[in-house]
Each structure stands twice: as structure tokens, then as C-alpha cells.
Design an enzyme around this catalytic site. Sequence first.
Site, PDB file in Angstrom:
ATOM      1  CG  ASN A  46     -15.741  13.493 -51.276  1.00 55.27           C
ATOM      2  OD1 ASN A  46     -16.969  13.575 -50.292  1.00 55.27           O
ATOM      3  ND2 ASN A  46     -14.742  13.750 -50.964  1.00 55.27           N
ATOM      4  CE  LYS A  55     -14.422  17.408 -50.441  1.00 62.76           C
ATOM      5  NZ  LYS A  55     -12.953  18.361 -50.725  1.00 62.76           N
ATOM      6  CG  HIS A 112     -10.840  13.051 -48.998  1.00 57.68           C
ATOM      7  ND1 HIS A 112     -10.363  14.406 -48.392  1.00 57.68           N
ATOM      8  CD2 HIS A 112     -11.208  13.102 -50.320  1.00 57.68           C
ATOM      9  CE1 HIS A 112     -10.516  15.277 -49.472  1.00 57.68           C
ATOM     10  NE2 HIS A 112     -11.169  14.647 -50.497  1.00 57.68           N
ATOM     11  CD  GLU A 131     -11.787  17.633 -47.494  1.00 56.33           C
ATOM     12  OE1 GLU A 131     -12.845  16.827 -47.442  1.00 56.33           O
ATOM     13  OE2 GLU A 131     -11.487  18.317 -48.570  1.00 56.33           O
ATOM     14  CD  GLU A 165      -9.476  13.974 -54.145  1.00 58.46           C
ATOM     15  OE1 GLU A 165     -10.739  14.265 -54.832  1.00 58.46           O
ATOM     16  OE2 GLU A 165      -9.589  13.935 -53.032  1.00 58.46           O
ATOM     17  N   GLY A 191     -10.625  22.484 -53.398  1.00 60.28           N
ATOM     18  CA  GLY A 191     -11.365  23.508 -53.107  1.00 60.28           C
ATOM     19  C   GLY A 191     -10.876  25.125 -53.127  1.00 60.28           C
ATOM     20  CB  SER A 230     -10.249  22.866 -58.316  1.00 57.34           C
ATOM     21  OG  SER A 230      -9.979  23.579 -57.061  1.00 57.34           O
TER      22      SER A 230
END
Length: 241
Positions: A6, A8, A92, A94, A159, A165, A204
Site C-alpha cells: 500500500n 498510500k 483503511h 487512515e 491492521e 508506521g 510495521s
Amino acid sequence: MLIAGNWKMNPPTLAEAEALGRALRLAPPTPATLLVCPPFTALASLAALLRGTRIGLGAQNCAATPDAGAHTGEISAAMLRDLGASHVILGHSERRADQAESDALIRAKIAAARAHGLIPIVCVGETADQRRAGQAESIVAAQLAASLPDDFAGIIAYEPIWAIGTGLTPSAADVTAMHAALHADLAARFGARAEAMPILYGGSVKPGNAADLLALPHVGGALVGGASLNAADFLAIAAAG
Ligand code: 13P
């Protein structure tokens, strides 16, 4: 095993996206299936670069409305199919946070994706506070139940938000427990069809931890963020699968 990258909102230029695509094109064969999910703006270029390779192409979102029409700024599942995408990441964390995407909206996007033959990769995951409060499994189960339509077919990505991250990953025991719970939920709802719904781990994933994570029960692959922007790292993760 499916190893999906991904990207992003990266890299910042099309030239850099193409360079990454060219580096991945040299990938030695791996038993794992490889998928890259670049930004919309790089999809057409990447489709051309990766044509004839073993690397598939996915998008990071699609509109909930399946067909063309007056929806300024939206990208339909049909358009993504037309560009050569086979998969689309939906829900996702985010987007759930930054765009306030609800489970109901994600369910509609899954339907739009499937109507045009795209395989959805549906993301679920808890916050650090929710995990500390002992709610991780119930939160994720609720997201799963409300996001998936009854005729769902596709891929799930677990996730944990606090692992994205940050360099942090859950313990092997926690990943195992969550993936077992997700698999049980899918089996309870979809019966034998659940066996064709891989559950990816994301958060991660790096070359140094990929082999351990990918060896855990009910882990059907990885959804890789930061490390997928480096061809050598992404291919090392793929080799670990
Ligand atoms: P990182 O691999 O950068 O933690 O991101 C994970 C992710 O959000 C993939 O969708």
C-alpha cells in the site's frame, strides 16, 4: 500468500512511482503473490510497466457509486478495472479516520468494487486505547460484521492502528488470537466460503519481522506500507512469505 504494498500518498512524483515499478519488475519469482497499490495518478503507468509480470495492481479506494455519473472527484470501480486493477483496498484506518468513512460506506464500496469484478481488501483494526481496554477483538469483530455485505467475497486485512508506521507490532500470541477470531467470525457468517477469504496482517511489516509474522496461523499474507516503497525491502518481505 499475498504480499500487497500500500503505497498510500507516495511517492510524490510519477517519475519516482515509475522507478519503483521498474525496480519491482526485476523481482525474482517468489511463491507469494505480489500486488502493488499505488496512488490513482500512477495506476495507468504502473499497469503498463507491470503488464506481463507476476505483479498485480490494486487501488487504495473507490467510489461507493458503481457507475459513471455526476460525482466530482470520485473514481469508480469500473474506471479502476479499465486501468487494469484487480484489487482495491477499502476501509483503511487512515480513510476511516481522515475521511470519516463509516462501516456502512465501506460496505457500499465493497458492493461497488465487486459489481465490477474488483477483489476488495477490507481493513479492520483497533486503536491502542481499545487494545489496552481489552476491547481489540470486540471492536474488530464489530467492524467486520458491519463492513461486510452478506454476499462478501474478498480479502481481510487486520491492521492494528497503533502498529501502522510506528515500528511496533503485536506479539505473535496477539496476532494469532486476532486472526483466529477473525477466521472464526468469517466461518460463522459465511461457512465454507470463509476458507477463500485470506486474512492479511498489516502494521510495521519489515524484512526483519516478515518471516515470523507470515508463519503464524491464519495469516494469509501481509499488507505493507512504508517498506513497500523500497523495492529491495518489499521483495525481501515477499521472499519471506
Ligand atoms: P506500515 O507498514 O507503514 O506500518 O503501514 C501499514 C499499512 O497501513 C498498510 O496498509
